[in-house]
Design a protein around this motif. Sequence first.
Motif, PDB file in Angstrom:
ATOM      1  N   GLU A 102       0.831  -1.212   0.000  1.00  0.00           N
ATOM      2  CA  GLU A 102       0.000   0.000   0.000  1.00  0.00           C
ATOM      3  C   GLU A 102       0.862   1.258   0.000  1.00  0.00           C
ATOM      4  N   LEU A 103       1.935   1.239   0.758  1.00  0.00           N
ATOM      5  CA  LEU A 103       2.850   2.382   0.758  1.00  0.00           C
ATOM      6  C   LEU A 103       3.435   2.611  -0.632  1.00  0.00           C
ATOM      7  N   ARG A 104       3.924   1.539  -1.227  1.00  0.00           N
ATOM      8  CA  ARG A 104       4.546   1.640  -2.550  1.00  0.00           C
ATOM      9  C   ARG A 104       3.527   2.089  -3.594  1.00  0.00           C
ATOM     10  N   ASN A 105       2.340   1.534  -3.567  1.00  0.00           N
ATOM     11  CA  ASN A 105       1.329   1.872  -4.567  1.00  0.00           C
ATOM     12  C   ASN A 105       0.851   3.306  -4.450  1.00  0.00           C
ATOM     13  N   ASN A 106       0.967   3.880  -3.263  1.00  0.00           N
ATOM     14  CA  ASN A 106       0.508   5.257  -3.069  1.00  0.00           C
ATOM     15  C   ASN A 106       1.644   6.277  -3.179  1.00  0.00           C
ATOM     16  N   GLY A 107       2.836   5.804  -3.547  1.00  0.00           N
ATOM     17  CA  GLY A 107       3.903   6.745  -3.875  1.00  0.00           C
ATOM     18  C   GLY A 107       5.019   6.899  -2.884  1.00  0.00           C
ATOM     19  N   ALA A 108       5.035   6.103  -1.800  1.00  0.00           N
ATOM     20  CA  ALA A 108       6.136   6.213  -0.842  1.00  0.00           C
ATOM     21  C   ALA A 108       7.444   5.815  -1.517  1.00  0.00           C
ATOM     22  N   ARG A 109       8.496   6.558  -1.251  1.00  0.00           N
ATOM     23  CA  ARG A 109       9.793   6.232  -1.829  1.00  0.00           C
ATOM     24  C   ARG A 109      10.508   5.160  -1.027  1.00  0.00           C
ATOM     25  N   SER A 110      10.423   5.286   0.313  1.00  0.00           N
ATOM     26  CA  SER A 110      11.173   4.359   1.153  1.00  0.00           C
ATOM     27  C   SER A 110      10.574   4.319   2.550  1.00  0.00           C
ATOM     28  N   ILE A 111      10.982   3.307   3.286  1.00  0.00           N
ATOM     29  CA  ILE A 111      10.648   3.209   4.692  1.00  0.00           C
ATOM     30  C   ILE A 111      11.952   2.987   5.448  1.00  0.00           C
ATOM     31  N   LYS A 112      12.107   3.721   6.539  1.00  0.00           N
ATOM     32  CA  LYS A 112      13.298   3.587   7.372  1.00  0.00           C
ATOM     33  C   LYS A 112      12.890   2.879   8.657  1.00  0.00           C
ATOM     34  N   ILE A 113      13.584   1.797   8.992  1.00  0.00           N
ATOM     35  CA  ILE A 113      13.212   1.036  10.173  1.00  0.00           C
ATOM     36  C   ILE A 113      14.299   1.118  11.237  1.00  0.00           C
ATOM     37  N   SER A 114      13.880   1.215  12.467  1.00  0.00           N
ATOM     38  CA  SER A 114      14.793   1.335  13.605  1.00  0.00           C
ATOM     39  C   SER A 114      15.079  -0.060  14.159  1.00  0.00           C
ATOM     40  N   VAL A 115      16.347  -0.461  14.099  1.00  0.00           N
ATOM     41  CA  VAL A 115      16.738  -1.810  14.501  1.00  0.00           C
ATOM     42  C   VAL A 115      17.980  -1.741  15.383  1.00  0.00           C
ATOM     43  N   ASP A 116      17.838  -2.078  16.661  1.00  0.00           N
ATOM     44  CA  ASP A 116      18.978  -2.086  17.576  1.00  0.00           C
ATOM     45  C   ASP A 116      18.567  -2.801  18.864  1.00  0.00           C
ATOM     46  N   ASP A 117      19.515  -2.885  19.803  1.00  0.00           N
ATOM     47  CA  ASP A 117      19.231  -3.550  21.075  1.00  0.00           C
ATOM     48  C   ASP A 117      17.998  -2.972  21.765  1.00  0.00           C
ATOM     49  N   PHE A 118      17.868  -1.680  21.683  1.00  0.00           N
ATOM     50  CA  PHE A 118      16.860  -0.968  22.464  1.00  0.00           C
ATOM     51  C   PHE A 118      15.455  -1.181  21.906  1.00  0.00           C
ATOM     52  N   HIS A 119      15.314  -1.100  20.582  1.00  0.00           N
ATOM     53  CA  HIS A 119      14.018  -1.359  19.961  1.00  0.00           C
ATOM     54  C   HIS A 119      13.646  -2.838  20.043  1.00  0.00           C
ATOM     55  N   ASN A 120      14.665  -3.713  20.037  1.00  0.00           N
ATOM     56  CA  ASN A 120      14.408  -5.147  20.059  1.00  0.00           C
ATOM     57  C   ASN A 120      13.733  -5.613  21.345  1.00  0.00           C
ATOM     58  N   LYS A 121      13.795  -4.812  22.404  1.00  0.00           N
ATOM     59  CA  LYS A 121      13.094  -5.142  23.647  1.00  0.00           C
ATOM     60  C   LYS A 121      11.574  -5.093  23.454  1.00  0.00           C
ATOM     61  N   TYR A 122      11.147  -4.350  22.432  1.00  0.00           N
ATOM     62  CA  TYR A 122       9.717  -4.143  22.214  1.00  0.00           C
ATOM     63  C   TYR A 122       9.223  -4.735  20.891  1.00  0.00           C
ATOM     64  N   VAL A 123      10.125  -4.850  19.917  1.00  0.00           N
ATOM     65  CA  VAL A 123       9.745  -5.343  18.590  1.00  0.00           C
ATOM     66  C   VAL A 123      10.685  -6.486  18.196  1.00  0.00           C
ATOM     67  N   SER A 124      10.119  -7.619  17.877  1.00  0.00           N
ATOM     68  CA  SER A 124      10.908  -8.802  17.540  1.00  0.00           C
ATOM     69  C   SER A 124      11.668  -8.615  16.228  1.00  0.00           C
ATOM     70  N   TYR A 125      12.828  -9.247  16.157  1.00  0.00           N
ATOM     71  CA  TYR A 125      13.576  -9.250  14.906  1.00  0.00           C
ATOM     72  C   TYR A 125      12.802  -9.960  13.797  1.00  0.00           C
ATOM     73  N   GLU A 126      11.863 -10.828  14.166  1.00  0.00           N
ATOM     74  CA  GLU A 126      11.032 -11.485  13.156  1.00  0.00           C
ATOM     75  C   GLU A 126      10.196 -10.461  12.396  1.00  0.00           C
ATOM     76  N   ASN A 127       9.718  -9.433  13.109  1.00  0.00           N
ATOM     77  CA  ASN A 127       8.996  -8.349  12.435  1.00  0.00           C
ATOM     78  C   ASN A 127       9.870  -7.680  11.392  1.00  0.00           C
ATOM     79  N   ILE A 128      11.123  -7.433  11.767  1.00  0.00           N
ATOM     80  CA  ILE A 128      12.060  -6.768  10.865  1.00  0.00           C
ATOM     81  C   ILE A 128      12.308  -7.633   9.635  1.00  0.00           C
ATOM     82  N   LYS A 129      12.488  -8.945   9.853  1.00  0.00           N
ATOM     83  CA  LYS A 129      12.700  -9.857   8.733  1.00  0.00           C
ATOM     84  C   LYS A 129      11.510  -9.830   7.781  1.00  0.00           C
ATOM     85  N   ASN A 130      10.303  -9.777   8.350  1.00  0.00           N
ATOM     86  CA  ASN A 130       9.102  -9.728   7.510  1.00  0.00           C
ATOM     87  C   ASN A 130       9.099  -8.500   6.614  1.00  0.00           C
TER      88      ASN A 130
END
Length: 307
Positions: A102-130
């Motif tokens: 949906e982002l791509r189809n509506n014209g988004a150029r890119s998405i920047k994702i925050s990935v580090d020890d600190f974010h990983n406490k709340y968001v699984s690396y599996e989400n990032i892989k997806n």
Amino acid sequence: MLYHALGLIYTYKCVAKCDICGFSCSPERQEKMNFEDAKRLIKEAKKSGIRLITITGGEPFLYYNEIIELVKLAHHYNMQTTITSNCYWADSYEKAEAYCTELRNNGARSIKISVDDFHNKYVSYENIKNVIKASKVVGLRLIVGCTITKNSMQLKGVLNSFEEEITNIGLYQYKCYPLGRAKEKISVDNFYYPKSILDDCSESGCILVTPNGSVYPCASMCGTIPSRLVGSIHNSSLDELICKASNNPHNKFICKHGVEAYLKELNLKNNDEYVDTCHACYEIFNNVHIKDLDNILERIHNNDKIL
């Protein structure tokens, strides 16, 4: 001084409460940009020559439907959009692909994702892989941003969790600033302080708007302090605010020369516990009265060696 980007800090609300957060974002925060104001800013941005809209937080995807509409509007005006997220929403590949499509189809150029020890406490690396897999399938450019302290896992260590998925994407490593919650949670000796901070300003060119409509002259969180306030979107047009920021003598000087001259005038070392030029700029403008800084800039301009 030219502005090519408009940065919207859409909210300070977040699903996470990371120790490194310079804005102290959390699930308890409620500040959010008014949707109609955001749409107006994008329309005005086109008239002001802006080419890129960046949307950050907090976690902007908490208001996903509004973000999609803003991306669509920016695309209508031939402007590119990039959004920063921690990917809490990508707990399955199907969801990740649906969002990225949906982002791509509506014209988004890119998405920047925050990935580090600190974010990983709340968001699984599996989400990032997806999201990594889905972005490649749908053709959405992906950028990975890793914030580090001395005792945290560096970008290289984080990437070990992703093996081959991480190829052909943008990778950036950022040093944590002692601001907001990070100043409370991270020990002083755990921040990176280089031997020298003689770099030029790297965050100019993007005018920044906070959730309450306050406007600041650069993209760095270090610039969101009272003495650098440009004005409010509720009192002025974006074009007027950009003009004011562009003509501010401090902004013009810092954009071209950095802050080394200020440090010399204040008898401060260029490596006196500053993470980088942005952090030094923050400390200068947060701790020295603006009238004194005006006098310092006048003295600097009278020094032919600087100009």
